[in-house]
Design a protein around this motif. Structure first.
Motif, mmCIF file in Angstrom:
data_model
loop_
_atom_site.group_PDB
_atom_site.id
_atom_site.type_symbol
_atom_site.label_atom_id
_atom_site.label_comp_id
_atom_site.label_asym_id
_atom_site.label_seq_id
_atom_site.Cartn_x
_atom_site.Cartn_y
_atom_site.Cartn_z
ATOM 1 N N LEU A 182 29.612 39.302 33.516
ATOM 2 C CA LEU A 182 30.407 39.926 34.578
ATOM 3 C C LEU A 182 31.569 39.017 34.957
ATOM 4 O O LEU A 182 31.774 38.677 36.112
ATOM 5 C CB LEU A 182 29.499 40.216 35.787
ATOM 6 C CG LEU A 182 29.987 41.222 36.823
ATOM 7 C CD1 LEU A 182 30.318 42.554 36.181
ATOM 8 C CD2 LEU A 182 28.940 41.415 37.892
ATOM 9 N N GLY A 183 32.337 38.651 33.949
ATOM 10 C CA GLY A 183 33.488 37.771 34.167
ATOM 11 C C GLY A 183 34.661 38.495 34.802
ATOM 12 O O GLY A 183 34.600 39.692 35.114
ATOM 13 N N ARG A 184 35.749 37.765 34.991
ATOM 14 C CA ARG A 184 36.935 38.299 35.684
ATOM 15 C C ARG A 184 37.495 39.539 35.004
ATOM 16 O O ARG A 184 37.803 40.537 35.663
ATOM 17 C CB ARG A 184 37.997 37.210 35.775
ATOM 18 C CG ARG A 184 39.189 37.604 36.627
ATOM 19 C CD ARG A 184 40.120 36.427 36.849
ATOM 20 N NE ARG A 184 40.644 35.869 35.618
ATOM 21 C CZ ARG A 184 41.839 36.183 35.088
ATOM 22 N NH1 ARG A 184 42.611 37.029 35.716
ATOM 23 N NH2 ARG A 184 42.230 35.645 33.969
ATOM 24 N N LEU A 213 35.951 47.239 35.622
ATOM 25 C CA LEU A 213 35.072 48.042 36.479
ATOM 26 C C LEU A 213 35.832 48.619 37.667
ATOM 27 O O LEU A 213 35.635 49.782 38.035
ATOM 28 C CB LEU A 213 33.893 47.204 36.968
ATOM 29 C CG LEU A 213 32.869 46.812 35.911
ATOM 30 C CD1 LEU A 213 31.872 45.810 36.484
ATOM 31 C CD2 LEU A 213 32.152 48.038 35.373
ATOM 32 N N VAL A 214 36.703 47.813 38.257
ATOM 33 C CA VAL A 214 37.495 48.282 39.402
ATOM 34 C C VAL A 214 38.427 49.412 38.965
ATOM 35 O O VAL A 214 38.550 50.428 39.655
ATOM 36 C CB VAL A 214 38.255 47.108 40.049
ATOM 37 C CG1 VAL A 214 39.294 47.606 41.044
ATOM 38 C CG2 VAL A 214 37.273 46.162 40.722
ATOM 39 N N ASN A 242 26.641 44.036 46.193
ATOM 40 C CA ASN A 242 27.955 43.404 46.386
ATOM 41 C C ASN A 242 28.120 42.217 45.437
ATOM 42 O O ASN A 242 28.391 41.097 45.855
ATOM 43 C CB ASN A 242 28.136 42.948 47.838
ATOM 44 C CG ASN A 242 28.191 44.124 48.784
ATOM 45 O OD1 ASN A 242 29.010 45.027 48.611
ATOM 46 N ND2 ASN A 242 27.327 44.125 49.764
ATOM 47 N N ALA A 243 27.968 42.491 44.143
ATOM 48 C CA ALA A 243 27.986 41.444 43.126
ATOM 49 C C ALA A 243 29.332 40.721 43.050
ATOM 50 O O ALA A 243 29.386 39.576 42.629
ATOM 51 C CB ALA A 243 27.638 42.030 41.759
ATOM 52 N N PHE A 244 30.400 41.410 43.465
ATOM 53 C CA PHE A 244 31.707 40.750 43.521
ATOM 54 C C PHE A 244 32.589 41.434 44.547
ATOM 55 O O PHE A 244 32.380 42.591 44.888
ATOM 56 C CB PHE A 244 32.378 40.670 42.146
ATOM 57 C CG PHE A 244 32.687 42.015 41.521
ATOM 58 C CD1 PHE A 244 33.924 42.627 41.718
ATOM 59 C CD2 PHE A 244 31.755 42.655 40.722
ATOM 60 C CE1 PHE A 244 34.209 43.849 41.131
ATOM 61 C CE2 PHE A 244 32.041 43.871 40.134
ATOM 62 C CZ PHE A 244 33.272 44.477 40.332
ATOM 63 N N ASP A 245 33.573 40.701 44.999
ATOM 64 C CA ASP A 245 34.502 41.160 46.036
ATOM 65 C C ASP A 245 35.755 41.714 45.366
ATOM 66 O O ASP A 245 36.301 41.085 44.465
ATOM 67 C CB ASP A 245 34.849 39.988 46.948
ATOM 68 C CG ASP A 245 35.753 40.373 48.106
ATOM 69 O OD1 ASP A 245 35.854 41.568 48.420
ATOM 70 O OD2 ASP A 245 36.334 39.453 48.705
#
Length: 130
Positions: free
Chosen positions: A74-76, A82-83, A121-124
């Protein structure tokens, strides 16, 4: 001549991981509303409802003893894809006013079982471009 429909072991493990993640999330009270939603090159593994929140769940499955953890996937760049996929989904369904979040379902295939660890909320997404 048609090519045989061959499923690679990695694809099979991924499919089993998604099944295990969906069952786990449902056991925790979430409702799976879409699986493997695609738009062009983007894909969302699971789209769920957790109360009134729309949840985009990325499922990462690894074999036990793998050199990388499921969260390593789940890198940058993956988060950015995904976004973008979520933005297309929200547009297609007219859901921009819905509260949303991105979760991770990390699945480890031990050979005897599929162990699921769910991170809300795995990432912001603050500051990410849609």
């Amino acid at each position: 001549m048609e090519m045989p429909n061959f499923v690679t072991p990695a694809r099979r493990r991924g499919d089993l991981g998604e099944d295990a993640a969906a069952r786990y999330l449902e056991s925790q009270g979430m409702r799976v509303i879409e699986r493997n939603w695609r738009y062009r090159q983007w894909e969302l593994d699971l789209i769920c409802r957790d109360g009134d929140t729309l949840v985009f769940v990325e499922v990462k499955t690894r074999a036990s003893g793998s050199m990388s953890t499921p969260a390593d996937g789940l890198g940058r760049a993956k988060r950015a894809r995904l976004v973008k996929a979520a933005a297309r989904y929200l547009s297609a369904k007219g859901l921009w006013d819905e509260p949303c979040r991105f979760d991770l379902a990390a699945v480890v295939d031990t050979g005897a079982s599929l162990d699921v660890e769910h991170t809300e909320n795995a990432f912001d997404v603050t500051g990410m471009r849609l």
